[in-house]
Write an enzyme that holds these catalytic residues in place. Structure first.
Site, PDB file in Angstrom:
ATOM      1  N   SER A   1       0.997  -1.107  -0.107  1.00 37.05           N
ATOM      2  CA  SER A   1       0.011   0.015  -0.103  1.00 37.05           C
ATOM      3  C   SER A   1       0.969   1.371   0.124  1.00 37.05           C
ATOM      4  CB  SER A   1      -0.713  -0.062   1.218  1.00 37.05           C
ATOM      5  OG  SER A   1      -1.361   1.169   1.668  1.00 37.05           O
TER       6      SER A   1
ATOM      7  N   GLU B   1      -7.694 -10.675  -6.614  1.00 36.48           N
ATOM      8  CA  GLU B   1      -8.568  -9.928  -6.752  1.00 36.48           C
ATOM      9  C   GLU B   1      -8.991  -9.434  -8.103  1.00 36.48           C
ATOM     10  OE1 GLU B   1      -8.114  -6.278  -3.725  1.00 36.48           O
ATOM     11  OE2 GLU B   1      -6.767  -7.658  -2.820  1.00 36.48           O
TER      12      GLU B   1
END
Ligand code: ARG
Length: 459
Positions: free
Chosen positions: A279, A292
């Site tokens: 992140s 994902e």
């Protein structure tokens, strides 16, 4: 074909610039180029064999096409919007290179049967590669499963702990799905593998063509039996897209599980770093981006299926320009699936398993409650009564904040006097697994057998 921008002498003015861009497909259908050449060469060979063109024409066409192929492979071919699509671009270049023989190539043929042939040749080629990739992924699943026939995790229904299963058994469920997916591709391939050429624009052609000969040259299993159908239907592409959507849907479900399992709340597995990202703000994060995205890209592949179905549904026979819109969704599905399968096989291979966390989770949800009920049934209690007795025992264990196997014998006997010391054998996770010893069950012996059978099916 003329060098002016107008189509032919029939037209009074060239096509408007905007319309030209709107109707052209060369930007995306140029990827069919090598299949287009392959189809043209087979067509020319048949024309020569039937003395519809001369042996010299054939030689010229072969020489010209060889050069065009080299130009395309070298990236030197100049694709032009003015020539609309891949077919006209190649034909135009051929005529520039070899003159009149290039103009004779299109005898007894239309772009309608030509494009249908190209798409089929392309799709057949892609299906063959996809099937190989699918098998590689199946092998990865087997490699991951094999050492884990004794690794116990909670099996879920409603995402609530249901009954213990082995990790290997869980993975083998996906193997089965992919096996059916492979069979679907193989079955679809048979219907892809038919020759439209000879249908010409829609009605066939007045030349003495030999369709079976062309089919043989191109490795088709046969010819499309009706000329109108040959140029107009894209059901083979739709069928493929449906098979692809199912593969992606299966992988999307597995992805959802991998994402859950990688969450620290589960900690069942870890996905290798090369498939994850961090992140930009939270330094501790390691995100399962690949699964994902697989889940996300399933939407696009499902959408492509609906796009093709919708494209087809209102078309009168035979060919309509609508069909030009079949390519981008089809190409996108092929590309997405190809990349997904490649990356997935590698990702599965790189998964690290945490058997301890799986075991702890299996211990926490009263996963052996059904085994206790079955135990009572085997001692003579009707199943519904056993179900209720165990429900009360579980309620008691919840209050005590412990597992059923941690209750003392006298505590368990409050719920049924049929319970004896041997009950602890069925309350263990291993006991629960071993008891499901039939085809399709989670007992280690059965799963080992399933894996061996699966391996044999891949060779
Ligand atoms: N680019 C066209 C397609 O993809 C080729 C066939 C065009 N045929 C026609 N009659 N305009 O469908």
């Amino acid at each position: 074909m003329q060098d002016t921008h107008a189509w032919s002498g029939r037209f009074n003015e060239p096509v408007a610039e905007l319309v030209k861009r709107y109707t052209a497909s060369v930007e995306f259908d140029k990827r069919l180029a090598l299949f287009d050449i392959q189809g043209s060469l087979a067509h020319a060979q048949m024309l020569a064999a039937g003395e519809i063109i001369s042996p010299q024409d054939l030689k010229d066409i072969q020489r010209g096409m060889a050069q065009i192929e080299n130009e395309i492979l070298a990236g030197d071919f100049e694709w032009q919007l003015d020539f609309e699509d891949v077919h006209l671009n190649i034909e135009k270049r051929l005529t520039t290179l070899i003159g009149d023989a290039g103009k004779r190539l299109h005898t007894g043929r239309s772009r309608n049967d030509q494009v249908a042939t190209d798409v089929r040749l392309y799709l057949r080629h892609e299906i063959d590669e996809l099937q190989q990739l699918l098998k590689a992924l199946q092998t990865s699943l087997l490699d991951l499963a094999e050492p884990h026939i004794h690794t116990i995790m909670p099996g879920f229904t409603h995402l609530q702990v249901a009954q213990p299963v082995s990790f290997a058994h869980h993975l083998m469920a996906y193997f089965e799905m992919l096996k059916r997916d492979d069979a679907r591709l193989a079955d679809c391939r048979k219907r892809v593998n038919r020759l439209p050429l000879g249908a010409a624009a829609l009605a066939g052609t007045s030349y003495p063509i030999k369709r079976e000969y062309v089919a043989e040259l191109l490795g088709f299993e046969g010819v499309c039996e009706n000329s109108l159908d040959a140029v107009s239907d894209r059901d083979f592409a739709i069928e493929f897209s449906a098979a692809a959507a199912l593969i992606m849907t299966h992988l999307s479900r597995l992805s959802e599980e991998l994402i859950l399992w990688m969450s620290p709340r589960f900690s069942f597995i870890d996905i290798a770093d090369r498939f994850c990202t961090g992140s930009s703000i939270m330094p501790q994060k390691k995100n399962p981006d690949v699964p994902e995205l697989v889940r996300g890209k399933t939407g696009r592949v499902n959408g492509n299926l609906v796009a093709l179905l919708t494209l087809m549904k209102g078309q009168p026979l035979a060919y309509n320009k609508d069909n030009q819109e079949d390519k981008e969704p089809l190409f996108d599905t092929v590309d997405t699936l190809n990349q997904t399968l490649r990356i997935y096989a590698d990702m599965i291979r790189g998964i690290r398993v945490n058997p301890e966390a799986m075991r702890q989770a299996a211990m926490q949800g009263y996963a052996t409650a059904t085994d206790l009920a079955d135990y009572l049934v085997k001692k003579g209690l009707p199943f519904r009564d056993a179900h209720e007795a165990v429900a009360l025992a579980v309620r008691h264990a919840v209050e005590q904040k412990c597992d059923l196997s941690e209750l003392k014998l006298d505590a368990l006997q409050q719920f049924s006097d049929l319970i004896a010391a041997d009950v602890y054998e069925v309350l263990t996770l291993e006991g629960s697994l071993n008891a499901r010893n039939h085809t399709g069950g989670t007992a280690p012996a059965q799963v080992a057998h399933a894996i061996a059978k699966a391996r044999a099916s891949l060779t």
